[in-house]
Each structure stands twice: as C-alpha cells, then as structure tokens.
Design an enzyme around this catalytic site. Sequence first.
Site, short mmCIF file in Angstrom:
data_model
loop_
_atom_site.label_atom_id
_atom_site.label_comp_id
_atom_site.label_asym_id
_atom_site.label_seq_id
_atom_site.Cartn_x
_atom_site.Cartn_y
_atom_site.Cartn_z
CE LYS A 1 46.97 37.89 37.53
NZ LYS A 1 45.75 37.16 37.29
CG ASP B 1 51.16 42.08 44.08
OD1 ASP B 1 51.66 42.05 42.94
OD2 ASP B 1 50.16 41.41 44.41
NE ARG C 1 56.49 17.89 48.62
CZ ARG C 1 57.23 17.40 49.63
NH1 ARG C 1 58.06 18.16 50.31
NH2 ARG C 1 57.13 16.12 49.95
CE1 TYR D 1 42.95 39.30 42.22
CE2 TYR D 1 44.29 38.14 43.82
CZ TYR D 1 43.36 38.13 42.81
OH TYR D 1 42.85 36.94 42.37
#
Length: 408
Positions: free
Chosen positions: A221, A196, A70, A122
């Site tokens: 994406k 972004d 992690r 978004y």
Amino acid sequence: MAPNDKIFVESIPPNIDSFLSEDKHFSTKAIHSGCNPQQWSSMCVIPPISLSTTYEQFAPGEPKLYDYSRSNNPNREILEKSLAALDGGKYGLCFSSGLGAINVIMQLLQSGDHVICIDDVYGGTNRYFKKIASKFNISVTFFDFNNLQNLHKEIKSNTKLIWLECPTNPLMKVVDITAISSTVKLINTKILVIVDNTFLTSYFQKPLALGADIVLYSLSKYMNGHSDVIMGAIVLNNEEVHQELRFLQNATGVIPSPFDCYLVERSLKTLKLRMKEHMENGLKVAKFLESHPLIEEVLHPGLKSHSGYKLALRQWSGCSGMLSFYLKGDLNDSKTFLKNLKYFKTAESLGGFESLAEIPSLMTHMSVPPEMRKTLKITDNLIRLSVGLESVQDLIDDLNKALNAIKN
Ligand SMILES: Cc1ncc(COP(=O)(O)O)c(C=O)c1O
C-alpha cells in the site's frame, strides 16, 4: 489471572487541537539508512540490485556476508534496515506479502493459544483467523477495543497476541494504542501487542513508541505507494521474538524478491512527500463529501465529526488518504456511483498514487461473514476511497458528477 474490573488504563483526556509534530528526521532516515555507497566496491550511490540466488564462500561454511538469497540478500537487508529506522525499531523483516507476514507472526503460536483481534479488521486477516488459525486450534476473539474497560474479561491464561489496526479497515475507527498496551502489560507482560500500521505508515504513526511490541505492514500500500509490488513487513525491538521471526522467515520461505525490495526501498525515499499530499487531498475530499446532501456519514478521523478525532490528534502526526462514507441509498446506488467515476478506479487495494474506490461488502470484506458485516455496519451503501495524488479539484469534480448520476 483473577478478573478485576479495575484492570484498565484510562486514556488521558485530550486537550490539544493539532496532530503530533512530525518525525523531523524521517526523510533523512528514508534516504540514507542502509545506503552508504562505500559498502559497494563501485561506490555506487544507488544500491545495485543483486539477483544472485547464491554467494561464493571463502571455504565451506565460510561465506563473506550472504550464503543463499532466501536467508538474506543485500537488497532485502537495506530495506529491512530502512524500515526499522523509520519506525524507531531495532529490527525489520520483509515477507512476500502482508498476509505472508501475518502468517509468520501466527507461527509464533502453538495449538491451544488464543488471540484477541480488533473486530473491524482487514477482510484477509479475518479470513486467516477464521479459516486457517482455527484449523490449528488457535482461537480468536473479535473485540471492540473502544470498550477497553471490558478487555480484562477477554484475556485468558492462553492469550498470546492482541491484534490491532489503527485506523481500522474499512470503518476508520481509532483505538488508543498506549492505553491498550498498558492495560495488557498490567495483566501479562508476555502478551504481544501487534499494530497493523498499513493505513498510516511510519510517517504518521509510530506504534512502538506508543507501547506496541510489533508493527505490521502490507508494504503493497502506501509504503511502496506505486501499486506495483506485493510485500509485507514486521518491525520490532524484542531480540528474542526477532530471532524467532528471523528463523521463520527463512524456514517458511515467505520472502520477497531482491528486485521488489529495491522498488520498495526506492519508494520510501518519497514517502513523506506522498503522505503529506495524500493527507491534504483526503481531507479536502472528506470535507466535500460531508457537505453533500446524498451522503449520510463520512468516516475520516481528521474530521471533527469523527468519534476518534481527538484520539487521532494525540496519537498520529497526520492522516492518510483513506476514508469511507455511507451513501443515502442502496447497493444499486453504490454501483451507479462507482460506475460513473472517471478518475477513481473501481479496484481493491489502496495507498497508490492513483485514486481507487470500492464497496467493501462486495470486495475487500466479502470474506467477513455476513452477520459480522451487519453488526459492524459494513453495509452495501458503504464506499471506501483511497484518495490518490491527482489534482484534488479533479477528484472532487469526479465524485460530484458520480453522485449526481445517482439522482438522475
Ligand atoms: C490493513 C491491511 N493489512 C494487511 C493486508 C494484506 O496485505 P497484502 O495484500 O500485501 O498481503 C491488507 C491488504 O489489503 C490490508 O489492507
């Protein structure tokens, strides 16, 4: 800070007619960053996938490089180095999704802080601000950054973040990142400007070089580009903010798996090739749609008719395969159109090799409150396309056939 209506930096008048030149070393960085075979005992050229959750230590508290997956692992580290190199940044950090990255950035704030966010954002980011940030007493002002002369009126003493998308989703608005960053820093150097960059990728736009502090990605994406990984990332230069984010990455546990990191890292090697083809296909589709009598307006910043065209030319080195358009019609016509498409699949998301079509008001932007959708013109006749890598004439024929189905 005293309101002063002279506090904004004016854009330089555009006098150019082509996009910025490309990053000449992009693919070399994508292929080699973090991937020196000599770091592996086998000298394998392709990085091995390290699935181990834990690492043996020389002595208690004395790990070789990693202790627990992690906190860090070889595949995430390679990917983070590549992402930083591609954006021209010092540090990259990966998260389990784009929204996971957004969530972690918001953990930098305290109760009582304020964010100014671009109005056309978004839907998931909008929902996060409206439904989650508000619970922690963080207020958000949605603002049209094309009205830069009014920005100083919105900046308060508790404003901590400026949140931008460029181009915006789904209206493809272009904002002047350099002018916004300079304006904000004139008022308060501590406010962080976040961009972004999901729609353009580091191949077409470099927000850090334009003055932004943090670049944010949904890697799900274009950066991954194969529609088979959900992941997010942040790239930045600021050492102090990087340390805070690094702490939060481990402390909140919003991390991706080593296998997914391997897949995204592999996809970056072909990012430039994919983006060039997405751009070519997207522009051809946009031009076809613009000439069609059933289309009211095409929103694609690479078209001369787009209000952000000149700004896009001086800020980007190209466009992706994203575009939106208004049909001359209503919701039923939009649905008929989508139903009659063969290659464009009706689906959320974007940036994969396959073409996708959606109605933002019913799908990706359903969570934006109806009155806000109305003001922004996210109407039921607005269709968003993610133009993929299929042969472009097939895509144009597909769109033409589906448009003809509306008429009949
Ligand atoms: C522009 C943009 N930013 C962030 C996100 C969120 O990313 P993810 O779906 O990886 O959580 C999306 C998702 O569609 C997006 O389109």
